[in-house]
Design an enzyme around this catalytic site. Sequence first.
Site, PDB file in Angstrom:
ATOM      1  N   ASP A   1      19.783  25.598  19.936  1.00 38.73           N
ATOM      2  CA  ASP A   1      21.079  24.781  20.545  1.00 38.73           C
ATOM      3  C   ASP A   1      21.370  23.823  19.640  1.00 38.73           C
ATOM      4  O   ASP A   1      21.746  22.636  20.082  1.00 38.73           O
ATOM      5  CB  ASP A   1      20.676  24.532  21.971  1.00 38.73           C
ATOM      6  CG  ASP A   1      21.004  25.410  22.916  1.00 38.73           C
ATOM      7  OD1 ASP A   1      21.362  26.633  22.849  1.00 38.73           O
ATOM      8  OD2 ASP A   1      20.740  25.442  24.286  1.00 38.73           O
TER       9      ASP A   1
ATOM     10  N   TRP B   1      18.385  21.910  32.772  1.00 38.14           N
ATOM     11  CA  TRP B   1      19.741  21.146  32.607  1.00 38.14           C
ATOM     12  C   TRP B   1      20.354  20.817  33.767  1.00 38.14           C
ATOM     13  O   TRP B   1      20.731  19.606  33.680  1.00 38.14           O
ATOM     14  CB  TRP B   1      20.676  22.045  31.578  1.00 38.14           C
ATOM     15  CG  TRP B   1      21.788  21.214  30.996  1.00 38.14           C
ATOM     16  CD1 TRP B   1      23.127  21.615  31.801  1.00 38.14           C
ATOM     17  CD2 TRP B   1      22.106  20.283  30.192  1.00 38.14           C
ATOM     18  NE1 TRP B   1      23.950  20.797  31.232  1.00 38.14           N
ATOM     19  CE2 TRP B   1      23.713  20.054  30.169  1.00 38.14           C
ATOM     20  CE3 TRP B   1      21.439  19.675  29.354  1.00 38.14           C
ATOM     21  CZ2 TRP B   1      24.015  19.192  29.318  1.00 38.14           C
ATOM     22  CZ3 TRP B   1      21.791  18.570  28.677  1.00 38.14           C
ATOM     23  CH2 TRP B   1      23.156  18.353  28.701  1.00 38.14           C
TER      24      TRP B   1
ATOM     25  N   GLY C   1      13.305  20.848  36.824  1.00 34.25           N
ATOM     26  CA  GLY C   1      14.290  20.112  36.213  1.00 34.25           C
ATOM     27  C   GLY C   1      15.302  21.257  35.607  1.00 34.25           C
ATOM     28  O   GLY C   1      15.887  22.220  36.280  1.00 34.25           O
TER      29      GLY C   1
ATOM     30  N   GLU D   1      15.883  16.626  31.242  1.00 33.05           N
ATOM     31  CA  GLU D   1      16.873  16.498  30.299  1.00 33.05           C
ATOM     32  C   GLU D   1      18.033  15.569  30.520  1.00 33.05           C
ATOM     33  O   GLU D   1      18.985  15.824  31.126  1.00 33.05           O
ATOM     34  CB  GLU D   1      17.416  17.937  30.041  1.00 33.05           C
ATOM     35  CG  GLU D   1      16.276  19.048  29.723  1.00 33.05           C
ATOM     36  CD  GLU D   1      17.049  20.475  29.396  1.00 33.05           C
ATOM     37  OE1 GLU D   1      18.093  20.601  28.805  1.00 33.05           O
ATOM     38  OE2 GLU D   1      16.496  21.477  29.715  1.00 33.05           O
TER      39      GLU D   1
END
Length: 443
Positions: A283, A148, A146, A204
């Site tokens: 982040d 982002w 996966g 995500e």
Amino acid sequence: MRRSMLGRLAVAACSLSRLTAFAPAHDDSGYGDSGHDRSYKKVGYFTQWGVYGRDFQVQDLEKNGSASKLTHINYAFGNISADGKCFTGNVPGEADAWADYVRPLDAENSVDGVADDWVQPVAGNFNQLRELKAKHPNLKVLLSLGGWSWSTHFSDAALTPASREALVASCIDLYIKGNLPQEGTRGGAGAAAGLFDGFDIDWEWPGSAGDTDTTYRPEDKKNFAALVSEFRTQLDAYARSQKRKSKYELSAFVPTAPAKIDAGFDVRRIMRDLDFVTLQGYDFHVSGEAKTAQQSALYARGDFSVDGTVEAWERRGAPAHKLVMGMPFYGQGWTGVSGGGDGMGQPATGPAPAAWASGYADYKELKQLADAGDYQLFRDRRNGHAWLFDGATLWTYDDPQVLRAKTRYIREEGLGGAMFWSLDADTADGELMTAVDQGLRGH
């Protein structure tokens, strides 16, 4: 710290489980037969694309000393097709078999010092990771699914029992059984068998918005838990069929925001099936925001922080020893910063220029800025973060001193270890990896 004693008790209570060998389905020990017994997990992401512009090869992990310090490498990333299957190939922006297993490496860039030929079925990153594991038998390599950009089809693939079963079966076939698509002389049945030791699920985000084209729906929360269970069931069944001495490992990358946790994660349920989770420890703020802010502080009253993330997951039922703290090997940057002072919390005109992406710089780049003397280094020692500021441009990042504070926190709170995004951002001598390794060993 408020959880230190609880963390130590959790570690003590789990010490016996760490001595067990292959665990059955739904084992809750969180350790299995990792080969590292009571040591902390040190999990680094190796990026598929880092071998291009950054020219960071698997062999560089041997050169900079990181390979001997890591317990796990997460290979980023594997993708899921619109029909809900793991796949690879040469599809720009979607899959890169050339980097994965087709690209030949010369002797100078090979872990074993031998050049690839065009007869061997696996070359590229996969072969180099296999050579690295041969030198470091306790090192585990997980395929991370996966990220982002490639979480696009997770929600659809996890929607029904049949779709979940098909997705997991396809991932095991491709990466665990190693049945790679034929690409000239490369690939074929069983070509990559034995390379990967499990999966890292990097969806995500279930139940919350992610990238612009990523589907999400309210039922993602129960479907994510069911998908984790399906991975655990099929991986354990395949391990038993192969008489594998150790279990295939299963981890997940999970968010910091309480709203995202509650929307997508049935914490108590998934933690029964996962060996560990890697917490988003960065982040917290990004360079696209209008004001400068910390991106990875250990503490931050009234804001996202590492401590707040740990507390949020523990409060929802996650055991401390299964929480692996994420650490950034990069910084977030703003330019056009006004307001004076140390630059933190001030308006900015936009992301700072950088080598690979605006507002995003590898630690090795930021170290050069700091060493050049044009930027002043600031520290919030109480809250555990650092930043560089030259009066107009600000970079918030983790340096060895910050990482030592974080590793002390890991030890005091009885957490499972540390994770890093990403290994290609460290210095040529592995400065950050060394700081974490020494810190987790109490040095």
